[in-house]
Design an enzyme around this catalytic site. Structure first.
Site, mmCIF file in Angstrom:
data_model
loop_
_atom_site.group_PDB
_atom_site.id
_atom_site.type_symbol
_atom_site.label_atom_id
_atom_site.label_comp_id
_atom_site.label_asym_id
_atom_site.label_seq_id
_atom_site.Cartn_x
_atom_site.Cartn_y
_atom_site.Cartn_z
ATOM 1 N N LYS A 31 0.812 -1.210 0.000
ATOM 2 C CA LYS A 31 0.000 0.000 0.000
ATOM 3 C C LYS A 31 0.846 1.261 0.000
ATOM 4 O O LYS A 31 0.530 2.231 -0.674
ATOM 5 C CB LYS A 31 -0.961 0.011 1.189
ATOM 6 C CG LYS A 31 -0.282 0.162 2.524
ATOM 7 C CD LYS A 31 -1.290 0.111 3.657
ATOM 8 C CE LYS A 31 -0.594 0.029 4.978
ATOM 9 N NZ LYS A 31 -0.060 1.314 5.450
ATOM 10 N N THR A 32 1.959 1.235 0.744
ATOM 11 C CA THR A 32 2.816 2.414 0.757
ATOM 12 C C THR A 32 3.364 2.666 -0.645
ATOM 13 O O THR A 32 3.466 3.797 -1.098
ATOM 14 C CB THR A 32 3.979 2.223 1.748
ATOM 15 O OG1 THR A 32 3.443 1.784 2.988
ATOM 16 C CG2 THR A 32 4.719 3.522 1.962
ATOM 17 N N ASP A 217 -3.344 7.640 4.420
ATOM 18 C CA ASP A 217 -2.903 6.281 4.717
ATOM 19 C C ASP A 217 -3.596 5.782 5.997
ATOM 20 O O ASP A 217 -4.003 6.578 6.829
ATOM 21 C CB ASP A 217 -1.377 6.310 4.918
ATOM 22 C CG ASP A 217 -0.788 4.921 4.940
ATOM 23 O OD1 ASP A 217 -1.484 3.985 4.517
ATOM 24 O OD2 ASP A 217 0.371 4.776 5.371
ATOM 25 N N GLU A 218 -3.719 4.489 6.157
ATOM 26 C CA GLU A 218 -4.302 3.883 7.376
ATOM 27 C C GLU A 218 -5.648 4.534 7.715
ATOM 28 O O GLU A 218 -5.886 4.943 8.845
ATOM 29 C CB GLU A 218 -3.351 4.042 8.577
ATOM 30 C CG GLU A 218 -1.968 3.478 8.368
ATOM 31 C CD GLU A 218 -1.898 1.968 8.579
ATOM 32 O OE1 GLU A 218 -2.962 1.312 8.606
ATOM 33 O OE2 GLU A 218 -0.782 1.459 8.678
ATOM 34 N N GLN A 248 -7.241 -4.568 9.852
ATOM 35 C CA GLN A 248 -6.116 -4.182 10.696
ATOM 36 C C GLN A 248 -6.450 -3.003 11.597
ATOM 37 O O GLN A 248 -5.570 -2.282 12.060
ATOM 38 C CB GLN A 248 -4.904 -3.844 9.827
ATOM 39 C CG GLN A 248 -4.312 -5.065 9.154
ATOM 40 C CD GLN A 248 -3.015 -4.755 8.442
ATOM 41 O OE1 GLN A 248 -1.985 -4.576 9.054
ATOM 42 N NE2 GLN A 248 -3.094 -4.664 7.120
ATOM 43 N N ARG A 604 2.428 -10.662 10.126
ATOM 44 C CA ARG A 604 3.787 -10.098 10.189
ATOM 45 C C ARG A 604 4.810 -11.074 9.644
ATOM 46 O O ARG A 604 5.921 -10.718 9.316
ATOM 47 C CB ARG A 604 4.199 -9.739 11.633
ATOM 48 C CG ARG A 604 3.426 -8.645 12.352
ATOM 49 C CD ARG A 604 3.229 -7.439 11.532
ATOM 50 N NE ARG A 604 1.930 -7.495 10.868
ATOM 51 C CZ ARG A 604 1.596 -6.712 9.867
ATOM 52 N NH1 ARG A 604 2.435 -5.829 9.403
ATOM 53 N NH2 ARG A 604 0.404 -6.827 9.284
#
Length: 670
Positions: A31-32, A217-218, A248, A604
């Site tokens: 996504k980044t 973002d987020e 998340q 993770r």
DNA sequence: TGGGGTGATATTTTT
DNA sequence: TATCACCCCA
């Protein structure tokens, strides 16, 4: 422009600019990368100017990473004026530029939550609400009011019960005090700009003209106020891309409203939704486990992660006798695995629900001389010595900052005791002025003896002198001489448990000063002391200085703090009922957020995942029987490999062991 | 002023 | 049970 190293969906997300866009980006789906590439794309292919683009993140860490990634892919000249910042920094910049409209004066302070708590304590001292628990509740209440854009007057008119009336009146007094101190709190950094935009359309239009495209973002972590800020800045245009993952969302407990993701559909009727489901991080087995686990939660948007990284090894589940045994086994597992595969310590992460769980692990790691890195803990700007020096800077920048004044007026000792301060406080409160100003008033002579007054005035005079001496040119030099004049080092030596500790703390002070020097050199944005102090109030860790050795260590982190990170080999410890999911969440019926937390942990891992749980754990000094977490049961049992534990006590566990045995065989065969 | 005794507290934490 | 903040007394 070359988008060929993106997958089709990512490419769509980058190129889509016809209407507001929601990118549902699963864990590890790049996504980044999408955000940074899109910024480059907007500049290179759509002809937007960098200074007309704003990208917003939640943490400084994320914004720093984003900046680094963009500057690696685009010419520096083209990036001038690009706004990549946290929500709070964006808010701060708006406030600074619209200072007149906000009623603040230059040099205003930003109160952290400790400052807020002590101010609230002082305000409510008349109102039968004094214990810390209630103060915390009021603080929380005021924060949620601000996040819902409710001002004191509205809070008062909405109040139904007595307690609400009391809270609302404290809220009102609190706002007045902040104003008197020329200070704002963290929530105001968002609240004030939004409030201003709503009141003054000219200012709003001015900012809409500055920001031609916005990326967030987020997005699942936004609160009501942040949602509104974005909405106002976008203002019906098609210039918005938000990236988020409802699976998340693990910060609802501190005000995040993950429902903001779904809300977008209603507020932007031409919203486009793109899902990123290809994962570039983990092997198939781990994604299968993650998908299966999160399937137990209800979803607004369905999503299934996949990858082409092969299937990978079974997920190990270690059953341990007790918590000490758990720590031992995790550590020896790491040691032998590292020996066999010739990996680095830094390839391993141990994740857990609560900070206290790190203690036993730390002990075991130390016993084996394994270097480790503990993420979290008390952050740099929370340390007393750093807060002290910061308080000096705050008072120099803003005499009216009572919170900072109180912190340092007698640190190091100036023989200004609590009695003196109480009387001074009374005097100041009666007149509605700050403590600092009160020191200069003639009327004070009737309340305090001349010795106390002399001490106080000695202090304020010293600050005034410093303020006059400091100009932006010699900032660092003056700060260093200030620390010397304070004889702060001697004070640290006298007040630390050992010379080693004192030395470490002095080192922190020096780090702070060189950090300021460094930051000042790097940008001309934060050049004045006041601006510098504001900027630092929004920091919580010291950015790593260049060349600082990155040692090879095992990573220890809470599940919360692990979001956004990835490791080849991950251990999640304490997979037990009442721990993960946590007892409190079970009681509150908040299982879904706990499940997302487990999901974050599982995702993770790149290669291997190991879960552990114990039969007996010491809690509050008592040995407690533990049950394996329901989340272990929710995983695909065929992909689990149970290890350890010989005696089964109940039939259910017998069954489980049978299954595990089977899985074990399968694992060996595959 | 500092050390020791006492009592509260034990989920996650950024800005 | 372990820790930590806080308070009191010498």
């Amino acid at each position: 422009m070359n988008l060929s190293d993106l997958n089709p969906r990512q490419r769509d997300a980058v190129k889509y600019i016809d209407s507001p866009l929601l990118v549902l980006a699963g864990a590890g789906s790049g996504k980044t990368r999408v955000i940074t590439t899109k910024i480059t794309y907007l500049i290179e292919s759509c002809g937007l100017k960098a200074h007309n683009i704003a990208a917003v993140t939640f943490t400084n860490k994320a914004s720093k990473e984003m900046k680094a990634r963009i500057s690696g892919s685009l010419d520096k000249k083209l990036l001038r004026g690009l706004k990549v910042s946290t929500f709070h920094t964006l808010g701060l910049n708006i406030i600074r530029q619209e200072l007149k409209q906000t009623g603040l004066r230059p040099g205003f302070s930003i109160f952290d939550s400790q400052d807020v708590a002590s101010l609230l304590k002082e305000i409510s001292s008349g109102n039968l609400t004094e214990d810390d628990d209630q103060i915390k509740q009021i603080q929380w209440k005021i924060s949620s009011w601000k996040n819902s854009l409710i001002d004191p007057a509205r809070a008062m008119s909405m109040a139904e019960e007595k307690i609400d009336v009391v809270c609302a009146s404290i809220y009102e007094k609190y706002q007045m005090s902040l104003r008197a101190y020329n200070a704002i709190d963290f929530d105001d950094l968002i609240f004030l700009p939004v409030d201003l935009f709503q009141r003054d359309k000219d200012v709003l239009h001015k900012w809409q003209n500055k920001i031609h495209y916005m990326l967030v973002d987020e997005y699942q972590d936004t609160n009501g106020c942040q949602y509104e800020m974005v909405k106002l800045l976008v203002g019906g245009r098609n210039c918005l891309t938000v990236v988020g993952d409802d699976d998340q969302s693990i910060y609802a407990w501190r005000g995040a409203q993950p429902e903001n993701l779904a809300q977008l559909k209603q507020d932007y009727n031409n919203l486009e939704v793109i899902k990123l489901e290809q994962n570039y991080r983990s092997v198939g087995r781990i994604l299968k486990a993650a998908n299966t686990l999160i399937d137990n939660n209800p979803h607004v948007f369905e999503k299934k992660l996949w990858s082409d990284k092969g299937f990978g090894d079974p997920i190990k589940v270690m059953r341990c006798k007790n918590d000490e045994h758990e720590a031992q086994r995790v550590v020896s597992e790491i040691l032998s695995h590292r020996f066999q595969k010739r990996t680095k310590y830094s390839d391993y992460a141990i994740l857990y629900r609560g900070n206290h769980q790190s203690r036993l692990i730390e002990k075991a790691l130390r016993d084996h001389r394994v270097p480790y890195f503990l993420s979290g803990g008390t952050s740099f700007f929370e340390k007393t010595e750093v807060k002290d020096i910061m308080a000096y800077l705050r008072v120099i920048a803003n005499y009216d900052d009572d919170a900072a004044f109180l912190r340092i007026v007698n640190t190091p000792r100036r023989e200004i005791g609590s009695g003196t301060l109480a009387k001074l406080g009374e005097y100041a409160q009666d007149r509605g002025i700050s403590l600092f100003r009160a020191c200069d008033e003639m009327g004070l002579e009737q309340y305090l003896n001349s010795r106390a007054i002399n001490n106080l005035r000695g202090f304020t005079q010293w600050i005034v002198n410093l303020n006059e001496k400091i100009d932006d040119e010699n900032l660092i030099k003056s700060l260093r001489s200030m620390v010397l004049e304070l004889d702060y080092e001697t004070w640290l030596i006298d007040n630390s448990k050992s010379p080693a500790v004192a030395e470490k703390r002095m080192e922190n002070v020096n780090d702070l000063l060189s950090w300021i020097e460094n930051a000042k050199d790097k940008s001309d944005e934060h050049s004045s002391l006041a601006e510098m102090v504001n900027y630092m109030s929004l920091m919580n860790i010291l950015e790593r200085q260049e060349g600082e050795n990155e040692s090879d260590s095992v990573n220890l982190s809470t599940l919360h703090a692990s979001k956004g990170l990835e490791f080849p080999y991950v251990f999640i410890i304490g997979m037990e009922e009442e721990l993960l999911p946590h007892r409190v969440s079970i009681d509150e019926g908040n299982i879904e957020e706990e499940r997302r937390l487990a999901y974050v942990g599982v995702t993770r891992a790149q290669q291997n995942l190991t879960l552990s749980y114990t039969r007996i754990r010491k809690k509050y000094g008592e040995k407690v029987q533990c049950e394996v977490s329901r989340f272990v049961d929710e995983l695909p049992q065929d992909d689990l490999l149970f290890e350890g534990g010989k005696v089964e006590t109940n039939p259910e566990e017998q069954m489980q062991r049978g299954k595990a045995h089977l899985a074990n065989l399968k694992g060996l065969l595959s």
